[in-house]
Scaffold this motif. Structure first.
Motif, PDB file in Angstrom:
ATOM      1  N   PHE B  10      -0.469   7.752 -10.915  1.00  0.00           N
ATOM      2  CA  PHE B  10      -1.507   6.858 -10.388  1.00  0.00           C
ATOM      3  C   PHE B  10      -2.916   7.163 -10.899  1.00  0.00           C
ATOM      4  O   PHE B  10      -3.896   6.669 -10.367  1.00  0.00           O
ATOM      5  N   TYR B  14      -6.464   5.331 -10.071  1.00  0.00           N
ATOM      6  CA  TYR B  14      -7.534   6.108  -9.432  1.00  0.00           C
ATOM      7  C   TYR B  14      -8.849   5.923 -10.205  1.00  0.00           C
ATOM      8  O   TYR B  14      -9.888   5.633  -9.627  1.00  0.00           O
ATOM      9  N   LEU B  19      -6.972   2.332  -6.107  1.00  0.00           N
ATOM     10  CA  LEU B  19      -6.092   2.921  -5.092  1.00  0.00           C
ATOM     11  C   LEU B  19      -6.605   2.559  -3.699  1.00  0.00           C
ATOM     12  O   LEU B  19      -7.816   2.552  -3.479  1.00  0.00           O
ATOM     13  N   ARG B  24      -6.356   7.196  -2.051  1.00  0.00           N
ATOM     14  CA  ARG B  24      -7.460   7.779  -2.809  1.00  0.00           C
ATOM     15  C   ARG B  24      -7.885   9.123  -2.188  1.00  0.00           C
ATOM     16  O   ARG B  24      -8.107  10.109  -2.896  1.00  0.00           O
TER      17      ARG B  24
END
Lengths: 206, 81
Positions: B10, B14, B19, B24
């Motif tokens: 991810f 990010y 996110l 996050r």
């Protein structure tokens, strides 16, 4: 997209001359934008001949479409898009070349599959390395080796600076596919650059 | 809690601030506790910069379009008009 020095006033007079069918204007257009656009084509297709053919396709399309040019975008942006289209068209129609196996493109877990994990922080030494022609050559070679489906996404997003939606539209894939391919292409390149910088930069060794 | 594998997966979301807030926060918590993942993130960003730099100053770009190509394009235009 790399900026190309060009003034709106110069553009306007050139467009007017092209719309009027003035012979010298075609040549002026090719000379003014050709070198820059050839660079765009070279990043998308394989081989110099193919890039030159794509550029020719692009200019012929532009000459035909100039009457419909509205001036919503700059002349440079308009030509850039036409060149990307022409290059992608060439790429689609040529026989697929055998692709190097990038086994690490199939998952998003690049870091954990890297035998060199934990990684070495070469992010600052990369700035120095980028000053060396051989590093830049190496990075270009690594980009060239990516399978076309990943390479085209990386080139359009990270180098030509298209956004996700534009890239998706250009390639006929979903925005989500653009994101997945871009991330995996970056990870695969990161891993290769990592190995290269560890091997050549003693300070980058653990 | 985000794992190293999830962080790698991810990372782009990010960096693009895509996110969801909760994920996050968990991602950032992981970064605080995992120096190797911080390095991975930094070298990932450095890779993007290196790609831009390597292609911006392209040794294969002589700057001008080859003369023979200029002539070929103009000739093709005259043939198709």
């Amino acid at each position: 997209m790399n900026p190309l020095p060009s003034s709106p006033a110069e553009d306007q007079s050139l467009i007017a001359a092209l719309k009027a069918g003035e012979e010298h204007a075609y040549e002026q257009l090719v000379r003014r934008f050709g070198g820059w656009l050839l660079g765009v084509a070279r990043r998308l297709v394989h081989g110099e001949q193919e890039a030159q053919d794509a550029l020719q396709d692009a200019f012929l399309s532009a000459f035909k479409a100039i009457d419909r040019f509205q001036g919503d975008a700059s002349l440079a942006t308009w030509l850039h898009r036409i060149t990307v289209n022409a290059a992608l068209m060439r790429l689609r129609h040529r026989r697929r070349r055998p692709e190097t196996l990038f086994e690490d493109l199939s998952s998003g877990d690049g870091a954990r599959q890297d035998p060199n994990y934990p990684p070495v922080n070469w992010s600052e030494s990369a700035e120095v390395a980028a000053e060396r022609a051989e590093t830049r050559e190496f990075v270009r070679a690594m980009i060239d080796e990516l399978p076309d489906t990943y390479r085209t996404v990386l080139v359009l997003r990270d180098i030509e600076e298209y956004d996700t939606a534009e890239t998706a539209k250009e390639l006929g894939i979903t925005p989500n596919a653009v994101k997945i391919r871009l991330h995996r292409a970056r990870q695969a390149l990161r891993d290769r650059i990592d190995r290269r910088l560890r091997a050549f930069d003693p300070e980058a060794r653990p | 809690m985000t794992t190293c594998g999830e962080l790698a997966r991810f990372l782009m979301a990010y960096l693009d601030r895509e996110l969801p807030e909760e994920q996050r926060a968990s991602f950032e918590q992981h970064l605080k506790a995992c120096p190797p993942c911080v390095i991975y993130l930094k070298t990932y960003e450095a890779t993007i910069r290196l790609c831009k730099k390597s292609c911006a100053e392209d040794a294969r770009l002589p700057g001008a379009v080859p003369e023979a190509l200029v002539q070929a394009i103009l000739k093709a235009r005259r043939a198709t008009k």
